[in-house]
Design an enzyme around this catalytic site. Structure first.
Site, short mmCIF file in Angstrom:
data_model
loop_
_atom_site.label_atom_id
_atom_site.label_comp_id
_atom_site.label_asym_id
_atom_site.label_seq_id
_atom_site.Cartn_x
_atom_site.Cartn_y
_atom_site.Cartn_z
N ASP A 267 0.07 5.38 0.60
CA ASP A 267 -0.80 6.52 0.89
C ASP A 267 -0.13 7.76 0.32
O ASP A 267 0.88 8.23 0.86
CB ASP A 267 -1.00 6.68 2.39
CG ASP A 267 -2.00 5.69 2.95
OD1 ASP A 267 -2.47 4.83 2.19
OD2 ASP A 267 -2.32 5.76 4.15
N HIS B 17 1.41 8.52 6.49
CA HIS B 17 0.07 8.33 7.04
C HIS B 17 -0.54 9.69 7.29
O HIS B 17 -0.14 10.39 8.22
CB HIS B 17 0.13 7.51 8.33
CG HIS B 17 -1.15 6.82 8.65
ND1 HIS B 17 -1.77 6.91 9.87
CD2 HIS B 17 -1.94 6.03 7.89
CE1 HIS B 17 -2.88 6.20 9.86
NE2 HIS B 17 -3.00 5.66 8.67
N GLU C 181 0.83 -1.21 0.00
CA GLU C 181 0.00 0.00 0.00
C GLU C 181 0.86 1.26 0.00
O GLU C 181 1.91 1.31 0.64
CB GLU C 181 -0.92 0.01 1.22
CG GLU C 181 -1.89 1.19 1.21
CD GLU C 181 -2.80 1.23 2.42
OE1 GLU C 181 -3.87 1.86 2.32
OE2 GLU C 181 -2.44 0.66 3.46
N GLU D 275 -3.68 4.67 -2.22
CA GLU D 275 -4.65 5.53 -1.53
C GLU D 275 -4.31 6.95 -1.97
O GLU D 275 -3.33 7.54 -1.53
CB GLU D 275 -4.51 5.35 -0.02
CG GLU D 275 -5.55 6.10 0.79
CD GLU D 275 -6.95 5.54 0.60
OE1 GLU D 275 -7.90 6.28 0.86
OE2 GLU D 275 -7.09 4.37 0.21
#
Length: 736
Positions: free
Chosen positions: A325, A338, A323, A372
């Site tokens: 972000d 994050h 992942e 994301e």
């Protein structure tokens, strides 16, 4: 430097601490200073250190520290020592490319030697390490006082008269001390295992050796390996018997028998299941996929560091879905961290460069980048440019064979390819819409799942955002879409669409419509992610999600514990390739499986699992206080469908972590063997407080070898702790 030398993390760091003189920059020191440290304290690379601490050597600028000083120090001067487990890495800079290469190649030889040791060599090294620890005055000998202290260090509480008896037997020269060879003899007497000797005696005609036909009989009756025939027995003798005389007689002595039982072939895990053996030509939706959440983080999700190392470690662990972000960077370069927290930031392009280098080191099968996206259109376009330029042909940018897919391609079809999972303008068929009005994956909490204190709440004043055409065009088989219910999915969903669910939403859907969830996951991918309230990077139990066929069950790989033990246990099979073929009832659209009611499934056949926990060997200490010895117990835990969830444990053994003997049998009934995982846990019993963790091993039920087997224990972070093991006898039979 010779190939017999060993370099340990603790030795390196003691040198760094010693020779630190203000020349250190951002976590690195010059190689000249490093070498001077060796000279200053007269330490060389000798066998008093442990090569197995080092996992790898990386050349060039392959860490944040070395990238940050790349202009000052060329890549051919730089390298990184990578250590196992949660130990930090060490960046080094040499004075010349030749010096760097000499050390890189030398340390790699040491690593290779450590990785290719046979069982006898590993045992010899372990004995040598204990000898060095016990030899306090460093005279190459051990007196009786040092030996008694050694036994305390080795988790042994033994009668002093018995220790003295063994000591005198080993002290052939009657000098009152043991040299290395004598210590080996002492250790051999100390580790005589009556439980193995008894099994050996049951099949040995003369009590001294197993002839070929006797060994074959043992393999057929106890180990369920009769179909392999006498040739297999002969191969085991040739491989594990230390006596040439016995080999010439086609026989196995007790030493060889014990060596075989402790080998990979004598372990609880079926060796052929460790290899890549499954059909890899089915659609992606037919596989469980090893998946990471917030892959960039090394620690917690509020203040923890973000690091390229986190991606490397996940990929080397077999992870196939990572992942990112992504947020706007201040200088036009997208960053990953994050959002709305104090976690550190890393460049998107550096992550992509790292992925190019490490994506296919462990597995050839596809890697999914779960993006994301919180970036502006401009920086999304920069992301797309980096993906294309850095990854090149690795990046999948169009459908295979130019055909509109009716089902997802297979891992085999996608070997060596990287797939982007993100929002997409329109669909693969060509529907266009420049404005994105759906919320991003982890913002589905507006439908009753407001479980993320660190993510922006879209229900406040969030406006529809634009999506970059360049980035959208890179999304092919993993288009992120909002989940509108199982009925809507049945009539409208396309195979290349994927929905993400928070753990709480997934649990609710499992409870309300588990069978429907199983059916949807037969043709589409589902991704599950941890609750945003898990700011400490803790994990949910993935088993519940696997029970309904969810493929991308994302966990915080940086957090050790039960949940990652289960993940590692499931994905250890099939060559650790990161893809595990789901059972037939989770693939065949005509079968309706309910994890709540496995007994209604056609062909339902439960099994009885009987585990005789016989003994333990060389369990590590958990309390380093002098004189402290563990009181071990063994707990067996079964994870699977609700009916299979069970655990049972032995009694504890007082003051013996060296060779505890239980001889206790634990029984379980397995209703859905295809989904069951079995976890063996060893703990230090404490009546006044919580038991301390000692070691564990987790594997799928279907991968268990029956018979007399050793379970080689792993530490909390999943690394091996040889020679710590359990000795068990396992029986699996139909439950009637």
């Amino acid at each position: 430097m010779t190939t017999n030398n060993h370099l340990s993390y603790s030795t390196v760091y003691s040198l760094i601490t010693f020779c630190f003189n203000g020349t250190q920059k951002q976590g690195h020191i010059s190689f000249k200073t490093f070498l001077q440290g060796f000279s200053n304290i007269k330490v060389s690379l000798t066998r008093n250190a442990n090569t197995k601490d080092i996992e790898a050597v990386r050349e060039g600028h392959q860490s944040e520290v070395l990238l940050s000083i790349a202009e000052e120090f060329p890549a051919d001067l730089c390298f990184t020592l990578v250590f196992h487990g949660r130990q930090g890495n060490l960046d080094l800079v040499a004075d010349s490319p030749e010096e760097a290469q000499a050390w890189i190649q030398g340390v790699r030889k040491l690593i290779h030697k450590a990785q290719t040791m046979d069982e006898k060599e590993r045992l010899d090294q372990w004995v040598w390490e204990w000898f060095k620890k016990a030899d306090k005055n460093k005279d190459g000998k051990m007196n009786f006082k040092e030996v008694t202290k050694l036994l305390k260090m080795m988790n042994v509480e033994m009668n002093e008269e018995h220790i003295l008896h063994l000591f005198k037997m080993a002290d052939k020269s009657e000098s009152g001390s043991l040299e290395m060879k004598q210590f080996v003899q002492f250790y051999k007497m100390l580790t005589q295992r009556d439980e193995v000797w008894k099994v050996f005696q049951d099949y040995s005609g003369d009590g001294e050796k197993l002839m070929l036909e006797e060994l074959e009989s043992f393999l057929r009756i106890e180990q369920s390996e009769g179909e392999k025939g006498p040739q297999h027995a002969k191969e085991l003798i040739d491989r594990y018997e230390p006596s040439d005389t016995a080999i010439n007689q086609a026989a196995m002595t007790l030493d060889g028998f014990q060596m075989y039982l402790c080998s990979p072939e004598g372990s609880i895990f079926k060796p052929n299941y460790l290899e890549l053996h499954q059909d890899m030509t089915q659609p992606l939706s037919h596989y469980f996929i090893s998946s990471s959440h917030n892959t960039y983080l090394l620690e917690d999700q509020l203040r923890g560091p973000s690091s390229l190392e986190a991606y490397i470690k996940a990929l080397k662990r077999g992870c196939r879905c990572v992942e990112l972000d992504c947020w706007d960077g201040s200088d036009g370069e997208p960053i990953v961290y994050h959002g709305h927290t104090l976690t550190t930031k890393i460049l998107f392009k550096d992550i992509i460069t790292t992925l190019k280098e490490y994506a296919f080191k462990v597995s050839d099968f596809p890697v999914i980048l779960s993006v994301e996206n919180h970036c502006s259109v401009e920086q999304q376009t920069v992301m797309a440019q980096h993906l294309r330029q850095i990854l090149g042909d690795m990046l999948l940018t169009c459908v295979l064979n130019g055909q509109i897919p009716e089902q997802l391609p297979s891992p085999q079809d996608l070997k060596g390819r990287i797939l982007l999972k993100a929002k997409k303008i329109g669909d693969v068929e060509g529907c266009m819409d420049e404005t994105l009005t759906e919320f991003s994956d982890e913002e589905e909490m507006t439908n009753g799942d407001s479980d993320s204190p660190t993510k922006e709440n879209p229900s406040a004043d969030k406006k529809p955002e634009k999506l970059s055409r360049e980035l959208s065009d890179l999304v092919v088989y993993c288009k992120s879409v909002h989940f509108h219910g199982f009925e809507h999915a049945r009539t409208h969903a396309k195979c290349y669409e994927i929905s993400s669910f928070s753990e709480s939403k997934a649990k609710r859907l499992i409870k309300e419509a588990g069978t429907d969830f199983v059916q949807q996951n037969k043709c589409q991918l589902s991704r599950i992610y941890p609750s945003g309230f898990r700011t400490d990077s803790s994990n949910y139990n993935p088993q519940e999600m696997w029970n309904v066929g969810c493929q991308i069950v994302a966990l915080n790989f940086q957090t050790a514990g039960l949940e990652m033990d289960l993940n590692d246990g499931l994905f250890k099979q099939n060559g650790c390739c990161g893809y595990i073929l789901k059972p037939k009832f989770m693939i065949d659209p005509n079968i309706h499986f309910s994890p709540e009611k496995p007994e209604v499934q056609q062909g339902y056949k439960p099994w009885r699992l009987s585990i005789q926990v016989i003994s333990g060997q060389q369990l590590p200490k958990v309390n380093q206080k002098e004189g402290s010895i563990v009181d071990p117990l063994v707990r067996v835990e079964v994870y699977g469908v609700p009916k299979d969830q069970a655990k049972d444990e032995t009694t504890h053994i007082n003051n013996n972590g060296f060779n505890p003997v239980w001889n206790e049998t634990l029984n379980f009934v397995i209703h859905t063997p295809e989904l069951a995982l079995v976890r063996f846990v060893v703990e230090d019993y404490d009546k006044a407080s919580r038991n301390d963790f000692i070691g564990q091993f987790t594997l799928p039920f279907k991968c268990i070898q029956t018979g007399y087997r050793h379970i080689h224990l792993l530490s909390k972070d999943g690394t091996a702790i040889p020679p710590s093991s359990l000795f068990v006898n396992i029986n699996i039979s139909e439950f009637t």
